[in-house]
Design an enzyme around this catalytic site. Structure first.
Site, PDB file in Angstrom:
ATOM      1  CG  HIS A 138      42.057  43.511  39.472  1.00 54.88           C
ATOM      2  ND1 HIS A 138      41.108  44.509  39.372  1.00 54.88           N
ATOM      3  CD2 HIS A 138      41.558  42.604  40.358  1.00 54.88           C
ATOM      4  CE1 HIS A 138      40.090  44.205  40.169  1.00 54.88           C
ATOM      5  NE2 HIS A 138      40.327  43.064  40.769  1.00 54.88           N
ATOM      6  CG  HIS A 210      41.040  43.665  45.445  1.00 46.32           C
ATOM      7  ND1 HIS A 210      40.215  42.887  46.236  1.00 46.32           N
ATOM      8  CD2 HIS A 210      40.676  43.417  44.170  1.00 46.32           C
ATOM      9  CE1 HIS A 210      39.413  42.191  45.451  1.00 46.32           C
ATOM     10  NE2 HIS A 210      39.652  42.496  44.202  1.00 46.32           N
ATOM     11  CD  GLU A 365      37.393  45.572  44.227  1.00 49.72           C
ATOM     12  OE1 GLU A 365      37.997  45.608  43.143  1.00 49.72           O
ATOM     13  OE2 GLU A 365      36.654  44.628  44.561  1.00 49.72           O
TER      14      GLU A 365
END
Ligand SMILES: *[C@@H]1O[C@H](CO)[C@@H](O)[C@H](O)[C@H]1NC(C)=O
Ligand SMILES: *[C@@H]1O[C@H](CO)[C@@H](O)[C@H](O)[C@H]1NC(C)=O
Length: 406
Positions: A138, A210, A365
């Site tokens: 991420h 998220h 996601e």
């Protein structure tokens, strides 16, 4: 989708040091780099920004991570329910030792970049190695989810956030300007529109949000979302990832067809928990996979790919639409109940404190293929000077007849 216990302190790399990360035994530390100090974040970063439509949806965001903290929608009985995991004390998004990414904006590159390095236009780059020394997760230890965004356009139902990510941040090349607009439409959609542009140097970009959904809102103290019904009619393939014994969840490059009736098959509506024991790819058990959408017969880019999630308990139904080619479905396998992540008041019932539980939520996601920078057979995530990165995803809320499922 990881515990802070998995974070390494290899930030020095991204800061320009030449040391390579240790392989197979890097320092495990729960501490983000020293410049990242929650008490140094401006107070306004944690102040709520409320968005509403005229149909009973109320959403709250904070500038920290351009994070969605609350999302209240009417259930089948007309009662407003908060369907997003998060914290009541917004400073916890920063201060809590567990880096859960609740509701946050994820970038520069969502998901994993194997070995924390890649080549772009003949140049090698080392990016922050924040999941042991296996990968960059991420966007690195201080990704977009830990940055303070600026709200520069606002209405009662919409806010546009911007963030400037300088060349070299977390090791990524190129200055990147990013806008993310969140709108609650009169159609009961939570619409997220991303755009990004680079300066003179190319980079890689793949963004997502998220959000952890629990469409039960923990009504009756339900612990998991395992009885939610998931339907992904156009998800016909799934990325193969490295599983047992290491469970690094790194794509191998293979795109696998989903066998009808298998754990990964959601072509027909299926109870999420039905086959989850066979669908285990993560160490802790549960789904944490990128499904790949097949070609769509529909013409509109925005409605190209659909995922539907329904709670039989509240009747709340969510329909995701996206122009992205992939969706990472994660069943909150790292939450444990023992980690004392206390539920928001809007998700607690009774007088005892309650905690977020193992498999107590699901994320959808929408994103580019994970680790695309390493696989020529995956759609490219490279953004060149003069180009514009765009992505649109919406989560539309409605209510289904509760009797249908129970
Ligand atoms: C964070 O900043 C505060 C206020 O300046 C300081 O007292 C504290 O020691 C810092 N914490 C760390 C871990 O650097
Ligand atoms: C972000 O929004 C601002 C204001 O509308 C605009 O000037 C800028 O070009 C946008 N940037 C991107 C990358 O879309």
């Amino acid at each position: 989708m990881t515990l802070t216990s998995l974070l390494t302190s290899s930030f020095a790399l991204a800061a320009g040091a030449v040391a390579a990360p240790a392989r197979g035994g890097g320092t495990i530390s729960a501490t983000p780099p020293s410049f990242f100090n929650c008490s140094l974040q401006p107070a306004h970063a944690f102040e709520p920004v409320t968005l509403r439509n005229g149909k009973g949806i109320e959403a709250r965001m904070i500038a920290y991570g351009a994070t969605m903290t609350h999302f209240l929608v009417p259930d089948a009985g007309g009662v407003q329910r908060d369907v997003l995991l998060g914290w009541d004390d917004a400073t916890q998004y920063c201060a809590n030792a567990q880096h859960t990414y609740f509701g946050a904006t994820i970038g520069r590159v969502a998901n994993r970049i194997t070995k924390c390095s890649f080549e772009l236009e003949g140049q090698g780059y080392n990016v922050d190695c924040n999941e042991r020394d296996w990968d960059t997760l991420h966007g690195g230890v201080v990704g977009f989810d830990r940055r303070v965004w600026t709200a520069f356009a606002r209405s009662s139902s919409s806010v546009k956030w911007s963030y400037f990510s300088p060349d070299g941040e977390m090791g990524f090349p190129g200055d990147l300007s990013v806008n993310v607009t969140h709108t609650i439409t009169e159609d009961n959609e939570w619409l997220i529109e991303y755009s990004a542009a680079v300066g003179v140097k190319a980079t890689v970009v793949s963004m997502t949000n998220h959000a952890y959904f629990n469409l039960n809102a923990n009504v009756d103290n339900t612990e998991t979302v395992m009885e939610h019904v998931l339907h992904m009619p156009s998800a016909s393939r799934v990325l193969e990832v490295s599983g047992a014994p290491d469970y690094h969840l790194i794509p191998t490059g293979k795109v696998l067809d989903i066998a009808p009736g298998s754990a990964m098959d959601f072509a027909q509506p299926k109870v999420l928990g039905q086959d989850i024991a066979q669908g285990t790819v993560s160490e802790k058990g549960g789904y944490d996979n990128a499904w790949i959408f097949g070609p769509s017969p529909m013409t509109s880019k925005m409605t190209a790919h659909r995922v539907t999630l329904t709670s039989p308990l509240t009747g709340i139904q969510l329909e995701m639409g996206t122009d992205q080619p992939s969706v990472q479905v994660y069943t909150a396998n790292s939450l444990s109940g023992m980690d004392h992540l206390q539920r928001k008041a809007s998700q607690s019932f009774g007088s005892e404190p309650q905690y977020y539980h193992y498999r107590g939520a699901i994320t959808l996601e929408a994103q580019q293929y994970p680790d695309a920078v390493h696989h020529e057979n995956f759609p490219s995530t490279v953004l060149k000077p003069g180009g514009l990165y765009e992505q649109r995803t919406s989560y539309k809320f409605s209510t289904a007849d509760r009797q249908v499922w129970v």
